[in-house]
Design a protein around this motif. Structure first.
Motif, short mmCIF file in Angstrom:
data_model
loop_
_atom_site.label_atom_id
_atom_site.label_comp_id
_atom_site.label_asym_id
_atom_site.label_seq_id
_atom_site.Cartn_x
_atom_site.Cartn_y
_atom_site.Cartn_z
N ALA A 3 0.83 -1.21 0.00
CA ALA A 3 0.00 0.00 0.00
C ALA A 3 0.87 1.25 0.00
O ALA A 3 0.55 2.24 -0.68
CB ALA A 3 -0.93 -0.01 1.22
N LEU A 4 1.96 1.22 0.73
CA LEU A 4 2.86 2.38 0.76
C LEU A 4 3.49 2.60 -0.61
O LEU A 4 3.59 3.73 -1.08
CB LEU A 4 3.96 2.17 1.82
N GLN A 5 3.90 1.49 -1.22
CA GLN A 5 4.53 1.60 -2.54
C GLN A 5 3.52 2.12 -3.56
O GLN A 5 3.86 2.95 -4.42
CB GLN A 5 5.06 0.22 -2.94
N ALA A 6 2.29 1.66 -3.45
CA ALA A 6 1.24 2.13 -4.36
C ALA A 6 0.97 3.62 -4.15
O ALA A 6 0.78 4.38 -5.11
CB ALA A 6 -0.04 1.32 -4.15
N ALA A 7 0.99 4.07 -2.89
CA ALA A 7 0.77 5.49 -2.61
C ALA A 7 1.90 6.32 -3.22
O ALA A 7 1.67 7.39 -3.80
CB ALA A 7 0.69 5.73 -1.10
N ALA A 8 3.13 5.81 -3.10
CA ALA A 8 4.28 6.53 -3.67
C ALA A 8 4.16 6.61 -5.19
O ALA A 8 4.43 7.65 -5.79
CB ALA A 8 5.58 5.83 -3.27
N GLU A 9 3.76 5.52 -5.80
CA GLU A 9 3.65 5.51 -7.25
C GLU A 9 2.53 6.43 -7.72
O GLU A 9 2.68 7.16 -8.71
CB GLU A 9 3.43 4.07 -7.76
N GLU A 10 1.41 6.45 -6.99
CA GLU A 10 0.31 7.32 -7.38
C GLU A 10 0.71 8.80 -7.21
O GLU A 10 0.35 9.65 -8.04
CB GLU A 10 -0.94 7.00 -6.55
N GLU A 11 1.46 9.07 -6.18
CA GLU A 11 1.96 10.43 -5.96
C GLU A 11 2.84 10.86 -7.15
O GLU A 11 2.69 11.96 -7.69
CB GLU A 11 2.75 10.46 -4.65
N ARG A 12 3.74 9.97 -7.53
CA ARG A 12 4.63 10.25 -8.66
C ARG A 12 3.82 10.45 -9.93
O ARG A 12 3.99 11.43 -10.67
CB ARG A 12 5.62 9.09 -8.85
N ARG A 13 2.93 9.51 -10.18
CA ARG A 13 2.19 9.51 -11.44
C ARG A 13 1.35 10.78 -11.59
O ARG A 13 1.38 11.45 -12.63
CB ARG A 13 1.26 8.28 -11.48
N ALA A 14 0.62 11.14 -10.55
CA ALA A 14 -0.26 12.31 -10.62
C ALA A 14 0.54 13.59 -10.83
O ALA A 14 0.15 14.48 -11.61
CB ALA A 14 -1.09 12.41 -9.34
N THR A 15 1.67 13.68 -10.16
CA THR A 15 2.46 14.91 -10.23
C THR A 15 3.14 15.04 -11.58
O THR A 15 3.18 16.12 -12.18
CB THR A 15 3.48 14.94 -9.07
N VAL A 16 3.66 13.93 -12.08
CA VAL A 16 4.30 13.96 -13.40
C VAL A 16 3.25 14.25 -14.47
O VAL A 16 3.50 15.02 -15.41
CB VAL A 16 5.03 12.62 -13.67
N GLU A 17 2.06 13.69 -14.31
CA GLU A 17 0.99 13.98 -15.27
C GLU A 17 0.67 15.47 -15.30
O GLU A 17 0.52 16.07 -16.38
CB GLU A 17 -0.28 13.19 -14.90
N ALA A 18 0.59 16.07 -14.12
CA ALA A 18 0.29 17.50 -14.05
C ALA A 18 1.41 18.31 -14.71
O ALA A 18 1.15 19.25 -15.47
CB ALA A 18 0.10 17.93 -12.60
N ALA A 19 2.66 17.93 -14.43
CA ALA A 19 3.79 18.66 -15.04
C ALA A 19 3.77 18.53 -16.56
O ALA A 19 4.02 19.49 -17.29
CB ALA A 19 5.10 18.13 -14.48
N THR A 20 3.43 17.34 -17.01
CA THR A 20 3.36 17.11 -18.46
C THR A 20 2.30 18.01 -19.09
O THR A 20 2.53 18.62 -20.15
CB THR A 20 3.05 15.63 -18.74
#
Lengths: 375, 375
Positions: B180-197
């Motif tokens: 669950a922690l790893q999934a939270a980290a990945e979702e954090e990364r994914r959402a933020t990179v998506e916004a930057a893109t």
């Protein structure tokens, strides 16, 4: 001085402080008992001086840092109302040597022995009160417990003055009717006077019979045998006190000024006042009406109906419509200033190093009161 | 310096701080991403300098008081990671004028308009990150929300640098398994990179992609597209972090030293460390194992099995056997020194104006680290 442009800060309404002080002064005056205010809530000189009409008088403290701060300001009659730890006696002795009549508190034979040993070694008189358990709330010996006379005997045999007894009726914070509050006050009085009587029958003069808490101080109708009442919270009051009916929400003299900085999850608003500014005290969680982390008012102090602070992180507060109530979130644009009324004034005030003080509602900030902190 | 004779005080084990710092440094080094530590937990220069091997570096702050304190100590790259209130822009500008590269945060068009108006009027460049909501925890705009590009457009049209995006995965504090922690980290990364893109596709350079929380910083296995990670709690760690498995109880570098002063209600002990010393944070109340107000250790840091701090008033702590466990209360005589491990290190540390620091377990206190406080 002017009202700060930046939030958060702790805001005090001096007119309400004056009103709260006058109310308890009148009540206790009618009962013929002295007040020894507890300074642990405000930890500030100005509101304490207001209790004494501008002068100084007997006070109660919760830390030796408070004792030193108030001693520096001319206070000479101080009760340190937390059971003494032997490691603090050196510092107590330094206050005594400065001419402060500092009374300590204890409720075990072990503490009495430590005090006697210290007093004998250093030649410092260390008058002590014995803490009485009047309601099973925290510490103290029961009035009928043989330990009471044993502690007094150890002190007296060691040349330490048994100055009397003290109790704190902490269970009164959970009394929800005038009748229950009055009963708590009477039980506090009865237990403490009983303990003093036993000490006197045992040959100790025990001149001091000290009771107190903000709820019982206001609820007491008879204080026969009591020599002093302690209360501190009442200077500010808070939502816990309003919840048990000791004050109204309008009596609360302390608030935290905050600014709306955006929208939070669901239908919520974010402010720049998180738990660092309000504390995370949840003292109303078991009351009939849970006020969460505080009621929200406009910048002019008008309660915004059903808007409460429902959550907090360190520097973010979350405001939402009271859970269970169906209504729209008020429209408070970014930059709107609001105030949060405290759940527990002692805890909220502890998050700040000073208060911004206005003479009354509608007045600009015109004073700054510094708090003493640490231990 | 020596270990204080009086309690309570905040005690730090520097060897544990070093170990905690090295662990995250090694982890993020392996992922090739920079660390921008959040100083809101320790609010002290010494442990922050330890993060940078004795120097200074990019930091995150939660108040402008922190920004000024660290700027005074030579820090020049500072992210103020709380949504900007318009009333604070004057003070932000003063920091900029001192040569601090201070980045502000916002997530509404209203804030963007206020920043543009201020920047235009004062000629101060005010680079801003846009806060992204990666998990519905607190604030921010969703990566796909049209507001994201609208905010960026308002800033860019007004001549304000759109420096990038930032998120805080606060929901990771409620993730209880490594998965669950790893999934939270990945979702954090994914959402933020998506916004930057999306910002970059919209014509903004948006060089910064900032993620972080102590749980996700440790759990992340891939940080592609992320330029910096923020974490602060990990320098001390606490029982909330131990409860979700990000650290062990033995990693916790902060504790509150307390002294037994008597017996409380039922089978309990009283100490001189109440909520004023520990905070009343109840962050483990919804975790699988509730640690109440903290775990108790001996003065040498050994956990006393099943003894927890179950209650507190302002200057009294109540220690008892863990509710539901059948065993005798340990025999800890009056005067015994213990330590309380913090539920939430940020909140416990906030109750103190400094730390007493020992080089490691068994060593005397040899340093004092001051904290910055207020706003």
């Amino acid at each position: 001085m002017t009202t700060p442009a930046e939030t958060p800060f702790a805001l005090v309404d001096r007119a309400k402080v004056e009103r709260n002080i006058a109310r308890l002064r009148d009540h206790l005056g009618g009962l013929g008992v002295a007040l020894r205010p507890h300074v642990k809530t405000t930890k500030a000189l100005e509101p304490t001086s207001m209790v004494f009409g501008g002068g100084t008088g007997p006070i109660t403290v919760s830390t030796l840092a408070e004792a030193e701060f108030f001693a520096d300001a001319g206070y000479t009659d101080i009760l340190y109302a937390v059971g003494i730890a032997p490691g603090k006696l050196d510092r107590v002795a330094r206050l005594k040597q400065r001419g402060v009549d500092l009374t300590i508190l204890l409720d075990t034979v072990a503490q009495a022995q430590a005090v006697v040993a210290f007093a004998g070694e250093h030649g410092t008189p260390l008058p002590a009160l014995i803490e009485i358990d009047s309601d099973g709330h925290r510490g103290g010996v029961l009035p009928g417990d043989p330990q009471l006379l044993e502690i007094a005997r150890v002190l007296a045999d060691g040349g330490v003055e048994v100055r009397g007894v003290m109790t704190h009726a902490g269970e009164s914070y959970f009394a929800y009717t005038p009748q229950a509050l009055q009963a708590a006050a009477e039980e506090e009085r009865r237990a403490t006077v009983e303990a003093a009587t036993r000490l006197r029958e045992g040959g100790h003069s025990a001149p001091v019979v000290s009771v107190g808490s903000t709820p019982t101080a206001h609820a007491a109708r008879d204080l026969s045998g009591v020599t002093e009442v302690r209360a501190g919270n009442y200077v500010f009051f808070d939502l816990v006190m309003a919840g048990i009916g000791v004050c109204t929400v309008d009596d609360i003299a302390l608030s935290v000024a905050a600014t709306v900085i955006g929208h939070g999850p669901g239908a919520s608003l974010l402010t720049d006042a998180g738990w660092m500014a309000t504390s995370s005290d949840r003292g109303t969680s078991a009351q009939p009406v849970d006020q969460h982390l505080g009621i929200v008012t406009t910048s002019e102090g008008e309660v915004i109906e059903d808007l409460v602070m429902v959550g907090a992180s360190q520097e973010h507060g979350v405001l939402a419509v009271r859970p269970g109530v169906e209504r729209e979130l008020p429209d408070l644009p970014v930059g709107t200033r609001v105030r949060i009324l405290p759940i527990h004034a002692c805890a909220t005030a502890a998050q700040h190093d000073h208060y911004e003080v206005m003479a009354g509602e509608g007045e600009p900030v015109s004073q700054r009161w510094e708090r003493v902190h640490g231990w």
